[in-house]
Design a protein around this motif. Structure first.
Motif, mmCIF file in Angstrom:
data_model
loop_
_atom_site.group_PDB
_atom_site.id
_atom_site.type_symbol
_atom_site.label_atom_id
_atom_site.label_comp_id
_atom_site.label_asym_id
_atom_site.label_seq_id
_atom_site.Cartn_x
_atom_site.Cartn_y
_atom_site.Cartn_z
ATOM 1 N N ILE A 294 0.852 -1.193 0.000
ATOM 2 C CA ILE A 294 0.000 0.000 0.000
ATOM 3 C C ILE A 294 0.887 1.243 0.000
ATOM 4 O O ILE A 294 1.958 1.249 0.603
ATOM 5 C CB ILE A 294 -0.901 0.002 1.256
ATOM 6 C CG1 ILE A 294 -2.002 -1.044 1.126
ATOM 7 C CG2 ILE A 294 -1.503 1.375 1.517
ATOM 8 C CD1 ILE A 294 -2.817 -1.211 2.393
ATOM 9 N N TRP A 295 0.444 2.297 -0.689
ATOM 10 C CA TRP A 295 1.022 3.616 -0.492
ATOM 11 C C TRP A 295 0.176 4.280 0.609
ATOM 12 O O TRP A 295 -1.002 4.568 0.400
ATOM 13 C CB TRP A 295 0.929 4.470 -1.749
ATOM 14 C CG TRP A 295 1.697 3.979 -2.944
ATOM 15 C CD1 TRP A 295 2.430 2.850 -3.063
ATOM 16 C CD2 TRP A 295 1.769 4.651 -4.206
ATOM 17 N NE1 TRP A 295 2.971 2.749 -4.311
ATOM 18 C CE2 TRP A 295 2.584 3.858 -5.042
ATOM 19 C CE3 TRP A 295 1.243 5.837 -4.721
ATOM 20 C CZ2 TRP A 295 2.865 4.212 -6.359
ATOM 21 C CZ3 TRP A 295 1.521 6.194 -6.029
ATOM 22 C CH2 TRP A 295 2.339 5.392 -6.837
ATOM 23 N N TYR A 296 0.755 4.531 1.754
ATOM 24 C CA TYR A 296 -0.033 5.058 2.861
ATOM 25 C C TYR A 296 -0.449 6.509 2.603
ATOM 26 O O TYR A 296 0.308 7.314 2.052
ATOM 27 C CB TYR A 296 0.753 4.947 4.162
ATOM 28 C CG TYR A 296 0.864 3.520 4.662
ATOM 29 C CD1 TYR A 296 -0.276 2.824 5.050
ATOM 30 C CD2 TYR A 296 2.102 2.876 4.728
ATOM 31 C CE1 TYR A 296 -0.187 1.509 5.502
ATOM 32 C CE2 TYR A 296 2.201 1.565 5.169
ATOM 33 C CZ TYR A 296 1.056 0.885 5.557
ATOM 34 O OH TYR A 296 1.142 -0.410 5.994
ATOM 35 N N LYS A 297 -1.676 6.829 3.020
ATOM 36 C CA LYS A 297 -2.218 8.178 2.816
ATOM 37 C C LYS A 297 -1.374 9.241 3.511
ATOM 38 O O LYS A 297 -1.309 10.390 3.044
ATOM 39 C CB LYS A 297 -3.643 8.250 3.360
ATOM 40 C CG LYS A 297 -4.674 7.466 2.580
ATOM 41 C CD LYS A 297 -6.050 7.650 3.211
ATOM 42 C CE LYS A 297 -7.125 6.872 2.475
ATOM 43 N NZ LYS A 297 -8.462 7.042 3.095
ATOM 44 N N GLU A 298 -0.738 8.858 4.626
ATOM 45 C CA GLU A 298 0.030 9.842 5.387
ATOM 46 C C GLU A 298 1.184 10.414 4.555
ATOM 47 O O GLU A 298 1.568 11.575 4.725
ATOM 48 C CB GLU A 298 0.600 9.213 6.661
ATOM 49 C CG GLU A 298 -0.465 8.775 7.653
ATOM 50 C CD GLU A 298 -0.921 7.336 7.446
ATOM 51 O OE1 GLU A 298 -1.325 6.693 8.420
ATOM 52 O OE2 GLU A 298 -0.850 6.844 6.292
ATOM 53 N N THR A 299 1.738 9.588 3.674
ATOM 54 C CA THR A 299 2.868 10.051 2.858
ATOM 55 C C THR A 299 2.462 10.368 1.423
ATOM 56 O O THR A 299 3.112 11.176 0.759
ATOM 57 C CB THR A 299 3.982 8.982 2.833
ATOM 58 O OG1 THR A 299 3.424 7.728 2.404
ATOM 59 C CG2 THR A 299 4.593 8.814 4.214
ATOM 60 N N HIS A 300 1.387 9.747 0.942
ATOM 61 C CA HIS A 300 0.933 9.972 -0.432
ATOM 62 C C HIS A 300 -0.584 10.145 -0.417
ATOM 63 O O HIS A 300 -1.335 9.165 -0.522
ATOM 64 C CB HIS A 300 1.351 8.800 -1.332
ATOM 65 C CG HIS A 300 2.837 8.615 -1.401
ATOM 66 N ND1 HIS A 300 3.520 7.773 -0.535
ATOM 67 C CD2 HIS A 300 3.772 9.189 -2.189
ATOM 68 C CE1 HIS A 300 4.806 7.830 -0.810
ATOM 69 N NE2 HIS A 300 4.986 8.676 -1.809
ATOM 70 N N PRO A 301 -1.049 11.390 -0.265
ATOM 71 C CA PRO A 301 -2.479 11.669 -0.076
ATOM 72 C C PRO A 301 -3.340 11.203 -1.248
ATOM 73 O O PRO A 301 -2.864 11.070 -2.383
ATOM 74 C CB PRO A 301 -2.523 13.199 0.044
ATOM 75 C CG PRO A 301 -1.128 13.619 0.339
ATOM 76 C CD PRO A 301 -0.229 12.609 -0.277
ATOM 77 N N TRP A 302 -4.608 10.995 -0.957
ATOM 78 C CA TRP A 302 -5.596 10.680 -1.981
ATOM 79 C C TRP A 302 -6.128 11.993 -2.561
ATOM 80 O O TRP A 302 -6.477 12.914 -1.826
ATOM 81 C CB TRP A 302 -6.750 9.894 -1.382
ATOM 82 C CG TRP A 302 -6.435 8.465 -1.055
ATOM 83 C CD1 TRP A 302 -5.221 7.932 -0.750
ATOM 84 C CD2 TRP A 302 -7.368 7.386 -0.991
ATOM 85 N NE1 TRP A 302 -5.338 6.592 -0.508
ATOM 86 C CE2 TRP A 302 -6.653 6.228 -0.640
ATOM 87 C CE3 TRP A 302 -8.742 7.289 -1.186
ATOM 88 C CZ2 TRP A 302 -7.262 4.992 -0.481
ATOM 89 C CZ3 TRP A 302 -9.354 6.058 -1.036
ATOM 90 C CH2 TRP A 302 -8.621 4.912 -0.690
ATOM 91 N N HIS A 303 -6.221 12.052 -3.890
ATOM 92 C CA HIS A 303 -6.739 13.234 -4.581
ATOM 93 C C HIS A 303 -8.014 12.852 -5.322
ATOM 94 O O HIS A 303 -7.999 11.949 -6.154
ATOM 95 C CB HIS A 303 -5.708 13.784 -5.568
ATOM 96 C CG HIS A 303 -4.358 14.044 -4.969
ATOM 97 N ND1 HIS A 303 -4.096 15.125 -4.162
ATOM 98 C CD2 HIS A 303 -3.187 13.354 -5.064
ATOM 99 C CE1 HIS A 303 -2.821 15.096 -3.783
ATOM 100 N NE2 HIS A 303 -2.255 14.031 -4.308
ATOM 101 N N LYS A 304 -9.102 13.552 -5.063
ATOM 102 C CA LYS A 304 -10.393 13.265 -5.690
ATOM 103 C C LYS A 304 -10.401 13.831 -7.111
ATOM 104 O O LYS A 304 -10.175 15.038 -7.302
ATOM 105 C CB LYS A 304 -11.500 13.894 -4.857
ATOM 106 C CG LYS A 304 -12.905 13.455 -5.222
ATOM 107 C CD LYS A 304 -13.954 14.214 -4.419
ATOM 108 C CE LYS A 304 -13.784 14.022 -2.924
ATOM 109 N NZ LYS A 304 -14.884 14.709 -2.172
ATOM 110 N N VAL A 305 -10.684 12.969 -8.111
ATOM 111 C CA VAL A 305 -10.585 13.418 -9.507
ATOM 112 C C VAL A 305 -11.834 13.157 -10.331
ATOM 113 O O VAL A 305 -11.906 13.599 -11.490
ATOM 114 C CB VAL A 305 -9.366 12.784 -10.211
ATOM 115 C CG1 VAL A 305 -8.066 13.225 -9.566
ATOM 116 C CG2 VAL A 305 -9.464 11.263 -10.251
ATOM 117 N N GLY A 306 -12.824 12.426 -9.807
ATOM 118 C CA GLY A 306 -14.005 12.172 -10.634
ATOM 119 C C GLY A 306 -15.062 11.357 -9.922
ATOM 120 O O GLY A 306 -14.873 10.904 -8.787
ATOM 121 N N MET A 307 -16.189 11.163 -10.610
ATOM 122 C CA MET A 307 -17.337 10.447 -10.066
ATOM 123 C C MET A 307 -17.860 9.451 -11.102
ATOM 124 O O MET A 307 -17.943 9.768 -12.292
ATOM 125 C CB MET A 307 -18.449 11.439 -9.712
ATOM 126 C CG MET A 307 -19.810 10.833 -9.421
ATOM 127 S SD MET A 307 -19.902 10.083 -7.795
ATOM 128 C CE MET A 307 -20.101 11.577 -6.790
#
Length: 520
Positions: A294-307
């Motif tokens: 996993i790439w942890y969110k703490e170091t590599h945030p999630w970016h919302k790009v679509g629905m």
């Protein structure tokens, strides 16, 4: 009206597949009313021959599944910046278009009519019919996988399937494989936790699993991971809940999705991406291309790009859900592969298996056909029904290059991403395997009740395995986390004592009951 004829009442007349009217669909032609059939029973032979072939071969994996139509809408930004900074793919940069999609959800290991309550990863595959052609994002509900090398994939699936002699599902086979494949410990931790049985398809996450690349207009690339989050919320089943559902309904997830869409309760998922600079990233204790990590969110945030919204059920399950064909190699301009070995192995395997399962012209079927015009020199093969050979007009040129006609290459391609690659051909594993670190971290991040369920599920599954497999698994659980190992260890000891007591009780009961008399 002739007495022998029957009124049609406005209904269409039945024909065979040649368009011939069928006058008797109840009786074959025989010699006399009791005699043998004759070979010239054409309608019967055509009908039964098609019936014999009306099911395509079952998928090797992901056999049990259901699907739906919908659309994807890009937000066009990444944290306020234009998404074109990272990718030139029009499916993301063109926010004026709702891209049609077809999504297929599935279980992985089990057969076509298996219960949807079994402990198993779930497939989450999306076909985007983009203006640049099809894009397939083929992933699972969990964010990682069991293995990292494609050479192991057939063995893994064989181990997870029923015994080839008895056809009985035997978890000892699975744990025998896993005990020799330490990279699987992270996935095992997820699968045997409450995350291992999604409540419904509408309430589960999706992930591309692999690391891909985005390429912008300058040909510069970044590494990306894809994540789907259900707007409806996340729901999973504990084993006891799954058992209750399975006792009365083995289609519960298919039924739930179908009925929700029929009732216009359209399920939605938001798409998030994680972005990382292209490169080896020596600061990490794992390789970012490793699909067991996993790439942890703490170091590599999630970016919302679509629905994504699913708003239409298939009109025909076989023609759409069963014959839809996905491939990890189906990428459009602005999207690219990474050097993930498993991804590259799947890229060959998926398209190859579709040609075997559906046929060499599977991309001509409506569910698989791109929504943009296809112009190709690839022709022929079984079930080729293309009519628009376009440039095959005089002169008839079905090759390229040519001075006299035919199709031509695109003279205005985007700047191609050209990663630098150099090295010796090797058969070595990646240098930063770290097989137990994230498995232990995932265990420590679980809530206490989730840990309890994980241990209970593992003990139940491992109790039927021979001791050498249990011992090897225990060694790896301890490597992941001391508490993790100790709790599984104690659980197996308690289980062994309990089984011994049950056997002794059964023997005492048999002695008290005596031997029944022979009724015959």
């Amino acid at each position: 009206m002739d007495k022998k004829s029957k009124p049609n009442h406005g209904k269409e007349t039945l024909t065979n597949q040649q368009g011939h009217v069928v006058t008797d669909n109840q009786n074959v032609r025989t010699v006399g009313n009791r005699g043998p059939m004759t070979l010239e029973n054409y309608d019967f032979l055509e009908k039964i021959s098609h019936f014999d072939r009306e099911k395509t071969p079952e998928r090797i994996v992901h056999a049990r599944g259901t699907g739906a139509h919908g659309y994807f809408q890009s937000y066009g930004t990444v944290d306020g910046e234009p998404i074109s900074k990272y990718t030139r793919a029009k499916v993301f940069t063109n926010t004026d278009v709702q891209t049609p999609v077809f999504v297929r959800f599935s279980s992985v290991v089990h057969s076509k009519h298996s219960p949807e309550t079994l402990r198993d990863p779930r497939g989450f595959a999306i076909k985007f019919y983009t203006e640049d052609g099809n894009w397939d994002l083929v992933g699972n509900n969990l964010k990682i996988f069991f293995i990292r090398d494609p050479l192991k994939f057939p063995d893994m699936i064989h181990a997870f399937r029923p015994d080839p002699v008895t056809n009985i599902q035997n978890l000892e086979r699975m744990f025998d494989f896993v005990s020799q494949s330490p990279e699987a410990m992270h996935m095992i931790t997820f699968v045997y936790s409450p995350w291992g049985i999604p409540a419904t398809y509408r309430h589960m996450q999706g992930s591309g699993v692999h690391t891909y690349k985005w390429v912008n207009a300058e040909g510069k690339a970044v590494l990306v991971k894809y994540h789907w989050e259900p707007v409806q919320g996340i729901k999973n089943l504990r084993q006891e809940e799954a058992n209750k559902i399975q006792a009365t309904n083995f289609n519960h997830a298919t039924q739930d999705l179908y009925e929700a869409i029929e009732n216009e309760d359209y399920p939605e998922w938001e798409l998030y991406v994680q972005i990382m600079e292209d490169g080896e990233h020596p600061e990490l204790d794992y390789d970012p291309l490793d699909p067991t990590k996993i790439w942890y969110k703490e170091t590599h945030p999630w970016h919302k790009v679509g629905m994504m919204v699913l708003n239409k059920n298939p009109d025909n399950f076989h023609a759409e859900t069963e014959q839809v064909a996905f491939g990890t190699g189906v990428l459009v301009d602005g999207l690219d592969f990474s050097d993930d070995k498993l991804l590259q192995g799947r890229t060959y395997s998926y398209s190859d298996t579709q040609r075997y399962r559906v046929g060499p012209n599977y991309l001509q079927l409506p569910i698989n056909r791109p929504h943009k015009k296809v112009s190709t020199n690839q022709t022929g093969g079984q079930m080729d029904f293309r009519q628009d050979y376009g440039e095959f007009k005089n002169p008839h040129v079905d090759y390229e290059p040519s001075n006299i006609g035919g199709l031509k290459e695109d003279n205005n391609p985007g700047v191609e991403h050209q990663p630098y690659v150099e090295g010796e051909l090797q058969r070595n594993a990646i240098p930063r395997e770290n097989n137990f670190g994230q498995a232990g971290e995932t265990y420590r991040r679980l809530d206490e009740w989730e840990k309890d369920d994980l241990i209970k599920n593992l003990v139940s599954a491992l109790s039927g395995c021979r001791k050498e497999i249990q011992d090897q698994m225990l060694n790896m659980f301890y490597e992941c986390d001391k508490d993790y190992g100790a709790r599984v260890d104690q659980g197996l000891k308690n289980s062994s004592n309990s089984q011994t007591e049950k056997m002794e009780d059964a023997m005492h009961d048999a002695e008290r009951m005596g031997h029944p008399s022979d009724p015959y």
